[in-house]
Design an enzyme around this catalytic site. Structure first.
Site, mmCIF file in Angstrom:
data_model
loop_
_atom_site.group_PDB
_atom_site.id
_atom_site.type_symbol
_atom_site.label_atom_id
_atom_site.label_comp_id
_atom_site.label_asym_id
_atom_site.label_seq_id
_atom_site.Cartn_x
_atom_site.Cartn_y
_atom_site.Cartn_z
ATOM 1 N N ASP A 17 83.391 33.953 23.770
ATOM 2 C CA ASP A 17 82.892 35.098 23.011
ATOM 3 C C ASP A 17 83.465 35.029 21.601
ATOM 4 O O ASP A 17 84.250 35.874 21.176
ATOM 5 C CB ASP A 17 83.314 36.395 23.710
ATOM 6 C CG ASP A 17 82.541 37.608 23.190
ATOM 7 O OD1 ASP A 17 81.566 37.404 22.439
ATOM 8 O OD2 ASP A 17 82.910 38.731 23.543
ATOM 9 N N GLU A 95 71.648 36.389 18.117
ATOM 10 C CA GLU A 95 71.184 37.768 18.248
ATOM 11 C C GLU A 95 70.058 38.156 17.290
ATOM 12 O O GLU A 95 70.092 37.815 16.097
ATOM 13 C CB GLU A 95 72.377 38.707 18.030
ATOM 14 C CG GLU A 95 72.105 40.129 18.425
ATOM 15 C CD GLU A 95 73.294 40.759 19.130
ATOM 16 O OE1 GLU A 95 73.271 41.985 19.291
ATOM 17 O OE2 GLU A 95 74.218 40.039 19.522
ATOM 18 N N LYS A 131 69.261 36.630 21.894
ATOM 19 C CA LYS A 131 70.009 37.789 22.369
ATOM 20 C C LYS A 131 69.320 39.072 21.883
ATOM 21 O O LYS A 131 69.135 39.268 20.684
ATOM 22 C CB LYS A 131 71.437 37.714 21.829
ATOM 23 C CG LYS A 131 72.483 38.415 22.635
ATOM 24 C CD LYS A 131 73.849 38.021 22.086
ATOM 25 C CE LYS A 131 74.973 38.686 22.849
ATOM 26 N NZ LYS A 131 76.288 38.337 22.252
ATOM 27 N N THR A 155 71.613 41.943 26.140
ATOM 28 C CA THR A 155 72.973 42.430 25.933
ATOM 29 C C THR A 155 73.010 43.958 25.872
ATOM 30 O O THR A 155 71.986 44.616 26.028
ATOM 31 C CB THR A 155 73.556 41.807 24.651
ATOM 32 O OG1 THR A 155 74.944 42.139 24.546
ATOM 33 C CG2 THR A 155 72.812 42.292 23.411
ATOM 34 N N PHE A 177 78.212 44.979 30.303
ATOM 35 C CA PHE A 177 79.501 45.132 29.633
ATOM 36 C C PHE A 177 80.512 45.793 30.568
ATOM 37 O O PHE A 177 80.211 46.797 31.203
ATOM 38 C CB PHE A 177 79.329 45.963 28.364
ATOM 39 C CG PHE A 177 78.811 45.169 27.184
ATOM 40 C CD1 PHE A 177 77.997 44.066 27.376
ATOM 41 C CD2 PHE A 177 79.120 45.538 25.891
ATOM 42 C CE1 PHE A 177 77.521 43.340 26.296
ATOM 43 C CE2 PHE A 177 78.654 44.819 24.806
ATOM 44 C CZ PHE A 177 77.844 43.718 25.004
#
Length: 316
Positions: A17, A95, A131, A155, A177
């Site tokens: 990450d 993303e 993403k 996400t 998450f």
């Protein structure tokens, strides 16, 4: 005795990450994932200075109109992803802008553009995941992109409704998450700490994984946003886990046995009818934590994108 990180890799694929090339080389993850916050941090990493300066100059010449800043950000995202793809054997997640989270058509157009930029950089689409935020619009965009062969990472996922819609849309990967769920419950309940098995984020992700296994969905479940190594170890056995360099470092320096925390002996369940948009919106909004954290996550990614835009304006 093996380290926790070595033990974890026996059960789950580890994803970095971070966009820090040195950290990626050190911990040797299978994949890497980026977002506007991580790209922003790259401006302070010496390994990216020359690349950033070059890309900003080139991209500024390619697009001089109203969309210039957005184009430069796209080019930077792809340039960073290209460098990362040279190191990881798997995929790089890139993303779509947070401000497009509620615009299906614009999200699709942006995803196609990012894939085209990767192809021009010599990176094939099977090395990239697009993403998208797990809004209704983002999930619908992902379903269309998946049918085109553009695989997606959904996400900012906090609710069962989001997970179910993603599974039914056939997305390649979801990122529920963990730490942000924990943050919300700690703030709301005043509870200072939870054991790993009682951690609300861990319980949520285990539930998502169980739902997928029971119904035979092939979507990869990747735990994300960890606050401590106990959360990570409790989810050993999940398909993938995306982990920050600080926690990767802690686990690489800690010896200990690792056991799977994900149940595999689940009974199969019929899938039933697909969730409708009305059901999705009601079920998601009925979960205060999920409602709060999705909106907050989109806002924060948008803020970081604006900070990134300001740094680019200064360079221009």
């Amino acid at each position: 005795m093996t380290t926790q990180l070595e033990g974890l890799k026996k059960f789950s694929k580890v994803v970095a990450d971070t966009g820090d090339l040195e950290a990626i080389k050190k911990y040797q993850p299978v994949d890497a994932t980026t977002n506007p916050s991580l790209i922003l941090k790259a401006f302070d990493l010496p390994g990216y200075k020359e690349l950033i300066d070059t890309v900003v100059k080139e991209a500024a010449a390619e697009e001089t109109g109203e969309g210039q800043i957005d184009h430069i950000i796209d080019r930077l995202s792809v340039a960073m992803g290209t460098e990362i793809s040279k190191i990881v054997p798997g995929r790089v997640s890139t993303e779509v802008a947070a401000k497009l989270s509620y615009d299906k058509d614009a999200s699709i157009a942006k995803a196609r553009k990012l894939i085209d930029l990767y192809k021009k950089a010599g990176v094939s689409s099977d090395k990239v995941l697009i993403k998208l935020a797990s809004t209704w619009e983002g999930i619908q965009a992902a379903e269309i992109l998946e049918k085109e062969g553009i695989q997606c990472n959904l996400t900012l996922l906090f609710s069962d409704a989001q997970a179910r819609a993603c599974f039914e849309a056939g997305v390649f990967l979801i990122s529920p998450f963990v730490g942000r769920v924990l943050d919300w419950y700690k703030k709301e309940t005043g509870t200072e700490s939870y054991s790993a098995d009682e951690d609300p984020g861990v319980k949520f992700v285990r539930g998502v994984a169980k739902y997928a296994s029971e119904r035979g969905y092939e979507t990869i479940v990747m735990g994300a946003s960890f606050r401590n190594t106990d959360e990570i170890l409790a989810l050993a056995g999940l398909n993938r886990l995306t982990i920050s360099p600080a926690l990767l470092e802690e686990m690489s320096n800690t010896e200990g046995e690792v056991e799977s925390g994900i149940a595999t002996d689940v009974q199969k369940v019929e899938r039933g009818d697909r969730i409708t948009e009305a059901e999705f919106r009601w079920q998601h909004s009925a979960d205060p934590m999920a409602n709060d954290k999705l909106a907050e996550g989109i806002r924060n990614f948008a803020k970081d994108t604006e900070k990134l835009a300001e740094l680019i304006r200064q360079k221009l």
